[in-house]
Write a protein that holds these residues in place. Structure first.
Motif, PDB file in Angstrom:
ATOM      1  N   LEU A  10      -3.491   6.722   6.694  1.00 32.31           N
ATOM      2  CA  LEU A  10      -3.772   6.196   5.752  1.00 32.31           C
ATOM      3  C   LEU A  10      -4.949   4.888   5.696  1.00 32.31           C
ATOM      4  N   PHE A  11      -4.724   4.382   7.769  1.00 31.95           N
ATOM      5  CA  PHE A  11      -6.003   3.270   7.944  1.00 31.95           C
ATOM      6  C   PHE A  11      -7.483   3.570   8.345  1.00 31.95           C
ATOM      7  N   LEU A  12      -7.345   5.220   8.209  1.00 36.52           N
ATOM      8  CA  LEU A  12      -8.840   5.867   8.402  1.00 36.52           C
ATOM      9  C   LEU A  12      -9.655   4.901   6.873  1.00 36.52           C
ATOM     10  N   PRO A  13     -10.838   5.468   7.420  1.00 42.51           N
ATOM     11  CA  PRO A  13     -11.647   5.152   6.725  1.00 42.51           C
ATOM     12  C   PRO A  13     -11.930   6.420   6.008  1.00 42.51           C
ATOM     13  N   THR A  14     -11.851   6.101   4.043  1.00 39.52           N
ATOM     14  CA  THR A  14     -12.869   6.894   3.439  1.00 39.52           C
ATOM     15  C   THR A  14     -13.506   7.730   2.137  1.00 39.52           C
ATOM     16  N   PRO A  74       0.899  11.697  -2.675  1.00 33.87           N
ATOM     17  CA  PRO A  74       2.599  11.000  -1.781  1.00 33.87           C
ATOM     18  C   PRO A  74       2.069  11.459  -0.740  1.00 33.87           C
ATOM     19  N   VAL A  75       2.222  10.418   0.468  1.00 31.25           N
ATOM     20  CA  VAL A  75       1.757  11.312   2.020  1.00 31.25           C
ATOM     21  C   VAL A  75       3.458  10.857   2.401  1.00 31.25           C
ATOM     22  N   VAL A 110      12.508   4.431  -4.028  1.00 31.39           N
ATOM     23  CA  VAL A 110      11.984   4.038  -2.658  1.00 31.39           C
ATOM     24  C   VAL A 110      10.359   3.162  -3.233  1.00 31.39           C
ATOM     25  N   ARG A 111       9.957   4.099  -3.703  1.00 27.11           N
ATOM     26  CA  ARG A 111       7.767   3.429  -3.736  1.00 27.11           C
ATOM     27  C   ARG A 111       7.825   2.425  -5.039  1.00 27.11           C
TER      28      ARG A 111
END
Length: 139
Positions: A10-14, A74-75, A110-111
């Motif tokens: 999720l923290f990698l550039p997309t 969702p991940v 939870v989300r």
């Protein structure tokens, strides 16, 4: 605490950075290829100069506004909860099914809770941080 070698996807550039398209050269001027490039080479993965999802260029922003929004799947991720929190989540889930006839799963609860926490932190970070300090001191 030991450092993990896991890199959260999720923290990698997309968004890939594209070279800006130069406007057509006016008659009598040098072509765009002959002019010096001012754009820097893309940053190496893991460096601070790497593009962040919130720091997009104008071209990427224009593309994201033009493309229809596709909901992301969702991940799966692991978090740790106390046995009491999990028992209460199970109770909530059963009550939603039996008392309110709602077909929900625990991840949806939870989300929703996480989304509310994130919204509250945006509005009042001190309140959230104080609650986290109190929670830490009691556990």
């Amino acid at each position: 605490m030991a450092k993990s070698k896991f890199i959260n996807p999720l923290f990698l550039p997309t968004v890939t950075q594209e070279a800006p398209t130069a406007p057509p050269a006016a008659p009598g001027t040098a072509p765009a290829e002959a002019q010096p490039q001012s754009a820097a080479a893309p940053a190496a993965p893991g460096s601070r100069a790497m593009a962040r999802p919130g720091a997009r260029g104008a071209a990427a922003t224009a593309r994201s506004q033009a493309a229809p929004a596709v909901p992301e799947a969702p991940v799966k991720f692991t978090f740790y909860f106390t046995p009491e929190q999990l028992r209460r989540l199970d109770d909530l889930w059963v009550r939603a099914k039996l008392d309110h006839r709602q077909r929900l799963n625990k991840s949806e609860f939870v989300r929703l809770a996480l989304e509310r926490l994130l919204d509250e932190f945006e509005h009042n970070p001190r309140r959230v941080l104080e609650a986290l300090r109190r929670q830490r001191s009691t556990s």
